[in-house]
Design a protein around this motif. Structure first.
Motif, mmCIF file in Angstrom:
data_model
loop_
_atom_site.group_PDB
_atom_site.id
_atom_site.type_symbol
_atom_site.label_atom_id
_atom_site.label_comp_id
_atom_site.label_asym_id
_atom_site.label_seq_id
_atom_site.Cartn_x
_atom_site.Cartn_y
_atom_site.Cartn_z
ATOM 1 N N TYR A 2 3.807 -39.285 9.500
ATOM 2 C CA TYR A 2 5.243 -39.476 9.700
ATOM 3 C C TYR A 2 6.006 -38.643 8.680
ATOM 4 O O TYR A 2 5.486 -38.311 7.621
ATOM 5 N N LYS A 3 7.251 -38.320 9.007
ATOM 6 C CA LYS A 3 8.076 -37.472 8.137
ATOM 7 C C LYS A 3 9.424 -38.160 7.928
ATOM 8 O O LYS A 3 10.077 -38.575 8.894
ATOM 9 N N LEU A 4 9.818 -38.265 6.672
ATOM 10 C CA LEU A 4 11.095 -38.864 6.297
ATOM 11 C C LEU A 4 11.947 -37.788 5.639
ATOM 12 O O LEU A 4 11.509 -37.116 4.705
ATOM 13 N N THR A 5 13.161 -37.625 6.145
ATOM 14 C CA THR A 5 14.063 -36.595 5.640
ATOM 15 C C THR A 5 15.443 -37.214 5.417
ATOM 16 O O THR A 5 15.908 -37.998 6.240
ATOM 17 N N ALA A 6 16.093 -36.859 4.312
ATOM 18 C CA ALA A 6 17.457 -37.302 4.026
ATOM 19 C C ALA A 6 18.281 -36.089 3.614
ATOM 20 O O ALA A 6 17.744 -35.110 3.090
ATOM 21 N N PHE A 7 19.580 -36.190 3.875
ATOM 22 C CA PHE A 7 20.477 -35.052 3.661
ATOM 23 C C PHE A 7 21.736 -35.461 2.922
ATOM 24 O O PHE A 7 22.222 -36.576 3.054
ATOM 25 N N LYS A 8 22.303 -34.514 2.167
ATOM 26 C CA LYS A 8 23.629 -34.669 1.583
ATOM 27 C C LYS A 8 24.655 -34.447 2.700
ATOM 28 O O LYS A 8 24.324 -33.870 3.740
ATOM 29 N N PRO A 9 25.912 -34.847 2.486
ATOM 30 C CA PRO A 9 26.944 -34.632 3.510
ATOM 31 C C PRO A 9 27.105 -33.171 3.939
ATOM 32 O O PRO A 9 27.474 -32.890 5.070
ATOM 33 N N ASP A 24 3.871 -47.202 14.360
ATOM 34 C CA ASP A 24 5.300 -46.912 14.222
ATOM 35 C C ASP A 24 6.054 -48.003 13.469
ATOM 36 O O ASP A 24 6.957 -47.711 12.687
ATOM 37 N N LEU A 25 5.687 -49.249 13.687
ATOM 38 C CA LEU A 25 6.373 -50.352 13.013
ATOM 39 C C LEU A 25 6.157 -50.283 11.500
ATOM 40 O O LEU A 25 7.110 -50.416 10.725
ATOM 41 N N GLU A 26 4.926 -50.051 11.086
ATOM 42 C CA GLU A 26 4.648 -49.920 9.661
ATOM 43 C C GLU A 26 5.364 -48.697 9.092
ATOM 44 O O GLU A 26 5.914 -48.752 7.989
ATOM 45 N N ALA A 27 5.394 -47.607 9.832
ATOM 46 C CA ALA A 27 6.068 -46.385 9.376
ATOM 47 C C ALA A 27 7.554 -46.632 9.176
ATOM 48 O O ALA A 27 8.148 -46.154 8.201
ATOM 49 N N LYS A 28 8.158 -47.386 10.068
ATOM 50 C CA LYS A 28 9.582 -47.704 9.954
ATOM 51 C C LYS A 28 9.844 -48.490 8.668
ATOM 52 O O LYS A 28 10.790 -48.202 7.942
ATOM 53 N N GLU A 29 8.995 -49.455 8.373
ATOM 54 C CA GLU A 29 9.148 -50.260 7.158
ATOM 55 C C GLU A 29 8.915 -49.413 5.898
ATOM 56 O O GLU A 29 9.654 -49.539 4.921
ATOM 57 N N ILE A 30 7.896 -48.569 5.920
ATOM 58 C CA ILE A 30 7.618 -47.701 4.772
ATOM 59 C C ILE A 30 8.792 -46.751 4.536
ATOM 60 O O ILE A 30 9.239 -46.566 3.401
ATOM 61 N N SER A 50 4.596 -37.813 14.226
ATOM 62 C CA SER A 50 4.067 -36.463 14.458
ATOM 63 C C SER A 50 4.281 -36.023 15.904
ATOM 64 O O SER A 50 4.305 -34.835 16.195
ATOM 65 N N SER A 51 4.487 -36.987 16.815
ATOM 66 C CA SER A 51 4.753 -36.638 18.211
ATOM 67 C C SER A 51 6.241 -36.422 18.475
ATOM 68 O O SER A 51 6.648 -36.140 19.598
ATOM 69 N N GLY A 52 7.080 -36.580 17.429
ATOM 70 C CA GLY A 52 8.511 -36.346 17.565
ATOM 71 C C GLY A 52 9.336 -37.583 17.851
ATOM 72 O O GLY A 52 10.545 -37.496 18.025
#
Length: 59
Positions: A2-9, A24-30, A50-52
């Protein structure tokens, strides 16, 4: 994977991390925990599989 990305304004990437989870449920919590720990929960962010598949999103 899984990939987590955050952005500035302005669109600059401030977080770009990959991690593994059993589903997916565990990934959402992590992902949510990672954002909370870095104080980025209110920043624009997304967590994808990974599947988008989009698991978390905040604009």
């Amino acid at each position: 994977m899984y990939k987590l990305t955050a952005f500035k304004p302005d669109g600059e990437k401030i977080l770009d991390e990959s991690f593994e989870a059993k589903d997916d449920l565990e990934a959402k919590e992590i992902g949510k925990t990672m954002l909370e720990e870095k104080n980025l929960l209110e920043s624009t962010h997304r967590c994808t599989s990974s599947s988008g598949k989009l698991l978390l999103f905040h604009a």
